[in-house]
Design a protein around this motif. Structure first.
Motif, mmCIF file in Angstrom:
data_model
loop_
_atom_site.group_PDB
_atom_site.id
_atom_site.type_symbol
_atom_site.label_atom_id
_atom_site.label_comp_id
_atom_site.label_asym_id
_atom_site.label_seq_id
_atom_site.Cartn_x
_atom_site.Cartn_y
_atom_site.Cartn_z
ATOM 1 N N CYS A 137 84.674 92.325 5.228
ATOM 2 C CA CYS A 137 84.159 93.198 4.133
ATOM 3 C C CYS A 137 85.066 93.100 2.915
ATOM 4 C CB CYS A 137 83.484 94.546 4.388
ATOM 5 S SG CYS A 137 82.243 94.555 5.414
ATOM 6 N N TYR A 148 84.085 91.250 -0.372
ATOM 7 C CA TYR A 148 83.760 91.975 -1.560
ATOM 8 C C TYR A 148 85.040 92.790 -2.198
ATOM 9 C CZ TYR A 148 79.255 91.337 0.440
ATOM 10 O OH TYR A 148 78.115 91.040 0.975
ATOM 11 N N SER A 178 85.220 95.116 -4.392
ATOM 12 C CA SER A 178 84.974 96.499 -4.540
ATOM 13 C C SER A 178 84.848 97.312 -3.389
ATOM 14 C CB SER A 178 83.734 96.745 -5.551
ATOM 15 O OG SER A 178 82.757 96.061 -4.904
ATOM 16 N N TYR A 203 80.814 101.062 1.816
ATOM 17 C CA TYR A 203 80.127 100.470 0.579
ATOM 18 C C TYR A 203 81.025 99.713 -0.273
ATOM 19 C CZ TYR A 203 76.134 103.501 2.232
ATOM 20 O OH TYR A 203 74.955 103.918 2.880
ATOM 21 N N VAL A 229 80.314 97.791 -4.458
ATOM 22 C CA VAL A 229 79.471 97.907 -5.734
ATOM 23 C C VAL A 229 79.139 96.614 -5.927
ATOM 24 C CG1 VAL A 229 79.599 98.475 -8.047
ATOM 25 C CG2 VAL A 229 81.045 99.767 -6.541
ATOM 26 N N ALA A 230 77.813 96.363 -6.008
ATOM 27 C CA ALA A 230 77.178 95.141 -6.572
ATOM 28 C C ALA A 230 77.162 94.794 -7.872
ATOM 29 C CB ALA A 230 75.697 95.198 -5.785
ATOM 30 N N TYR A 231 76.793 93.638 -8.335
ATOM 31 C CA TYR A 231 76.756 93.155 -9.835
ATOM 32 C C TYR A 231 75.772 94.142 -10.459
ATOM 33 C CZ TYR A 231 79.622 89.229 -8.618
ATOM 34 O OH TYR A 231 80.774 88.301 -8.276
ATOM 35 N N SER A 232 75.133 94.634 -9.855
ATOM 36 C CA SER A 232 73.725 95.410 -10.372
ATOM 37 C C SER A 232 74.270 96.765 -10.718
ATOM 38 C CB SER A 232 72.584 95.534 -9.753
ATOM 39 O OG SER A 232 72.888 96.096 -8.399
ATOM 40 N N ASN A 288 74.850 98.975 -8.231
ATOM 41 C CA ASN A 288 74.370 99.744 -7.091
ATOM 42 C C ASN A 288 75.467 99.611 -6.136
ATOM 43 O OD1 ASN A 288 71.950 100.351 -8.621
ATOM 44 N ND2 ASN A 288 70.933 98.515 -7.417
ATOM 45 N N HIS A 289 75.502 100.780 -5.310
ATOM 46 C CA HIS A 289 76.481 100.823 -4.120
ATOM 47 C C HIS A 289 75.623 100.147 -2.896
ATOM 48 C CE1 HIS A 289 79.931 102.698 -5.668
ATOM 49 N NE2 HIS A 289 79.040 103.638 -6.492
ATOM 50 N N ARG A 290 75.883 99.190 -1.978
ATOM 51 C CA ARG A 290 75.631 98.752 -0.974
ATOM 52 C C ARG A 290 76.491 98.725 0.066
ATOM 53 N NH1 ARG A 290 70.946 95.180 -2.391
ATOM 54 N NH2 ARG A 290 70.773 95.428 -4.743
ATOM 55 N N CYS A 324 78.105 97.479 3.476
ATOM 56 C CA CYS A 324 78.444 96.072 3.708
ATOM 57 C C CYS A 324 77.947 95.896 5.297
ATOM 58 C CB CYS A 324 80.107 96.045 3.762
ATOM 59 S SG CYS A 324 80.549 94.532 4.397
#
Length: 110
Positions: free
Chosen positions: A85, A89, A91, A98, A100-103, A105-107, A109
């Motif tokens: 991860c 990523y 971030s 978690y 931070v996605a491009y949108s 939002n926190h996602r 991994c």
């Protein structure tokens, strides 16, 4: 190939027999000469087509299966998961798991 050769020999024998029939035509049998000539022409065309066929066979196509693809993801909260991860990523937060996605939002991994 032997079958084609045998066919060609048989047809040649028929052609020779029909030519011999034409050569021995009596004046009373002159009406059959045209039929024998047509038969000889057909037999000759058949022999020519048999002999003009290609004498090779193309090899059968070989199917090569593609290499299997493995989409292995490490189990969460293991060292391999942290490395995966963090590398994937920028971030990624190792404390929460978690990123931070491009949108925005926190996602988690996976």
């Amino acid at each position: 190939m032997i079958r084609k050769f045998a066919k060609a020999v048989a047809v040649t024998a028929v052609v020779v027999a029909s030519v011999a029939t034409i050569a021995n035509v009596q004046p009373a049998q002159a009406g059959n000469a045209g039929a024998a000539a047509v038969g000889g022409f057909v037999a000759g065309a058949f022999v020519g087509s048999v002999l003009s066929q290609p004498r090779y066979t193309a090899p059968a196509p070989v199917y090569i299966a593609p290499a299997p693809r493995y989409r292995h993801r490490p189990e969460p909260w293991t060292r391999a998961w942290y490395r995966y991860c963090s590398a994937k990523y920028r971030s990624f937060n190792p404390n929460t798991g978690y990123f931070v996605a491009y949108s925005g939002n926190h996602r988690f991994c996976r």
